[in-house]
Design an enzyme around this catalytic site. Structure first.
Site, PDB file in Angstrom:
ATOM      1  N   THR A 195       0.699  -1.117   0.017  1.00 51.58           N
ATOM      2  CA  THR A 195       0.015  -0.049  -0.244  1.00 51.58           C
ATOM      3  C   THR A 195       0.829   1.237  -0.114  1.00 51.58           C
ATOM      4  O   THR A 195       0.555   2.403  -0.390  1.00 51.58           O
ATOM      5  CB  THR A 195      -1.115  -0.021   1.131  1.00 51.58           C
ATOM      6  OG1 THR A 195      -0.216   0.294   2.305  1.00 51.58           O
ATOM      7  CG2 THR A 195      -1.752  -1.152   1.179  1.00 51.58           C
ATOM      8  N   LEU A 241      -3.156   4.824  -0.532  1.00 55.80           N
ATOM      9  CA  LEU A 241      -4.386   4.088  -0.571  1.00 55.80           C
ATOM     10  C   LEU A 241      -4.468   2.715  -0.159  1.00 55.80           C
ATOM     11  O   LEU A 241      -4.580   1.819  -1.076  1.00 55.80           O
ATOM     12  CB  LEU A 241      -5.033   4.483  -1.925  1.00 55.80           C
ATOM     13  CG  LEU A 241      -5.580   5.867  -2.226  1.00 55.80           C
ATOM     14  CD1 LEU A 241      -6.180   5.785  -3.750  1.00 55.80           C
ATOM     15  CD2 LEU A 241      -6.651   6.251  -1.265  1.00 55.80           C
ATOM     16  N   HIS A 242      -4.492   2.553   1.161  1.00 56.47           N
ATOM     17  CA  HIS A 242      -4.452   0.961   1.539  1.00 56.47           C
ATOM     18  C   HIS A 242      -5.521   0.141   1.116  1.00 56.47           C
ATOM     19  O   HIS A 242      -5.212  -0.718   0.299  1.00 56.47           O
ATOM     20  CB  HIS A 242      -4.461   0.969   3.201  1.00 56.47           C
ATOM     21  CG  HIS A 242      -3.410   2.162   3.697  1.00 56.47           C
ATOM     22  ND1 HIS A 242      -2.042   1.745   3.816  1.00 56.47           N
ATOM     23  CD2 HIS A 242      -3.341   3.222   4.579  1.00 56.47           C
ATOM     24  CE1 HIS A 242      -1.341   2.616   4.474  1.00 56.47           C
ATOM     25  NE2 HIS A 242      -2.163   3.344   4.690  1.00 56.47           N
ATOM     26  N   ASP A 243      -6.820   0.573   1.523  1.00 55.89           N
ATOM     27  CA  ASP A 243      -7.871  -0.472   1.434  1.00 55.89           C
ATOM     28  C   ASP A 243      -8.272  -0.831   0.077  1.00 55.89           C
ATOM     29  O   ASP A 243      -8.703  -1.888  -0.334  1.00 55.89           O
ATOM     30  CB  ASP A 243      -8.994  -0.079   2.259  1.00 55.89           C
ATOM     31  CG  ASP A 243      -8.790  -0.172   3.676  1.00 55.89           C
ATOM     32  OD1 ASP A 243      -7.800  -0.916   4.110  1.00 55.89           O
ATOM     33  OD2 ASP A 243      -9.572   0.560   4.615  1.00 55.89           O
TER      34      ASP A 243
END
Ligand SMILES: [Ca+2]
Length: 312
Positions: A195, A241-243
């Site tokens: 991420t 933008l992890h998720d």
């Protein structure tokens, strides 16, 4: 055929983008429901934010359930310092009018896995794993019915973002994570290692804003808010933008690369609590239990995201 998923989430600006990407992609993804969990902010906010995001996507028909309001064995840690007081700081969005479902999120997960054909439902946790692990504990018969779990959490080379050793989602409920990582369900893990390579740089945010839609402006404002914190913290070119890595993986798995390795969760050491001990170099004979993602084609990721957000 679209893959049936349950999104388990603690919005969170990046959760919001992950949900929008899923709802924009009906050819690949069928969202059976969204289950909220306490994490980035407390449960009353995560369930409300989940509904705000559905309404932003003009999808008030999506079922949103509230789940566990605290980790299995520990006090809740939240992350307002990252996400702001509401969890969705950035854009000004109206309070939701769509209803919250009466059923508890854990019971929805159990009921859905029992009702759908075995091996056809994928779980997509974007927050602490409390709801998922609680469902497995309450109804062990559902574990073997899960097709796959694709989750955001953990870190190996990037180590920690909430303590020097641990990533937030795993740290908040390490006992839940331990249960999930030992479940024998096929796991795909999006750790900070990937991420942190998917950065919402200024030109990428502006490309989303240039969609000039309600969703485009809202996402640009969310990533603006995220970026201020992350650029200062990591000195990077933009906020990670992890998720959305989770939902992007369901649509275009070839964007991502990783290794099938053993990953275990530290649950006792005070110093390294919640650490994902990933055997990246395969120095043990412990059996692989996860596809641990290490890199992504970030240009392809943002092309996909921008194209899909443009559908709203
Ligand atoms: Ca999240």
């Amino acid at each position: 055929m679209a893959r049936k998923i349950i999104i388990d989430t603690d919005p969170g600006q990046d959760d919001a983008v992950a949900i929008l990407l899923a709802l924009a992609s009906p050819e690949e993804i069928e969202v059976l429901g969204i289950t909220a969990v306490a994490g980035n902010v407390p449960l009353p906010l995560t369930q409300k934010n989940s509904r705000i995001v559905c309404e932003l996507a003009d999808r008030p028909d999506v079922k949103v359930f509230a789940g566990c309001d605290a980790p299995m064995k520990r006090k809740l840690h939240t992350a307002e310092h990252v996400h702001g007081k509401t969890g969705l700081n950035g854009p000004v969005l109206p309070d939701p009018t769509m209803p919250l479902q009466d059923q508890h999120a854990v019971d929805f997960i159990i009921e859905t896995l029992r009702a759908e054909p075995e091996g056809t439902v994928t779980l997509c946790p974007l927050g602490p794993l409390t709801n998922i692990a609680t469902a497995f504990e309450k109804a062990p018969d559902i574990v073997s019915r899960v097709q796959e779990i694709v989750l955001m959490g953990g870190a190996y080379f990037e180590v920690g973002n909430i303590t020097p050793a641990a990533e937030f989602n795993i740290y908040v409920d390490p006992e839940a994570a331990d249960l999930v990582f030992k479940s024998d369900i096929p796991l795909v893990v999006m750790p900070l290692d990937v991420t942190h390579k998917v950065l919402a740089t200024r030109p990428r945010i502006e490309a989303i804003r240039a969609l000039d839609t309600k969703v485009g402006h809202a996402v640009a404002e969310m990533t603006d808010f995220f970026e201020r914190f992350d650029v200062e913290k990591y000195g990077s070119l933009g906020g990670p933008l992890h998720d959305p890595c989770v939902t992007a993986y369901l649509i275009r798995p070839e964007i991502f690369e990783g290794r099938h390795i053993n990953v275990e969760i530290e649950t006792s050491s005070e110093l390294t609590l919640g650490m994902t001990v990933a055997d990246w170099w395969r120095v043990t004979d412990r059996a692989p239990n996860a596809l641990f993602i290490g890199s992504a084609d970030d240009e392809a990721f943002f092309d996909l995201l921008t194209e899909r957000l443009g559908r709203f």
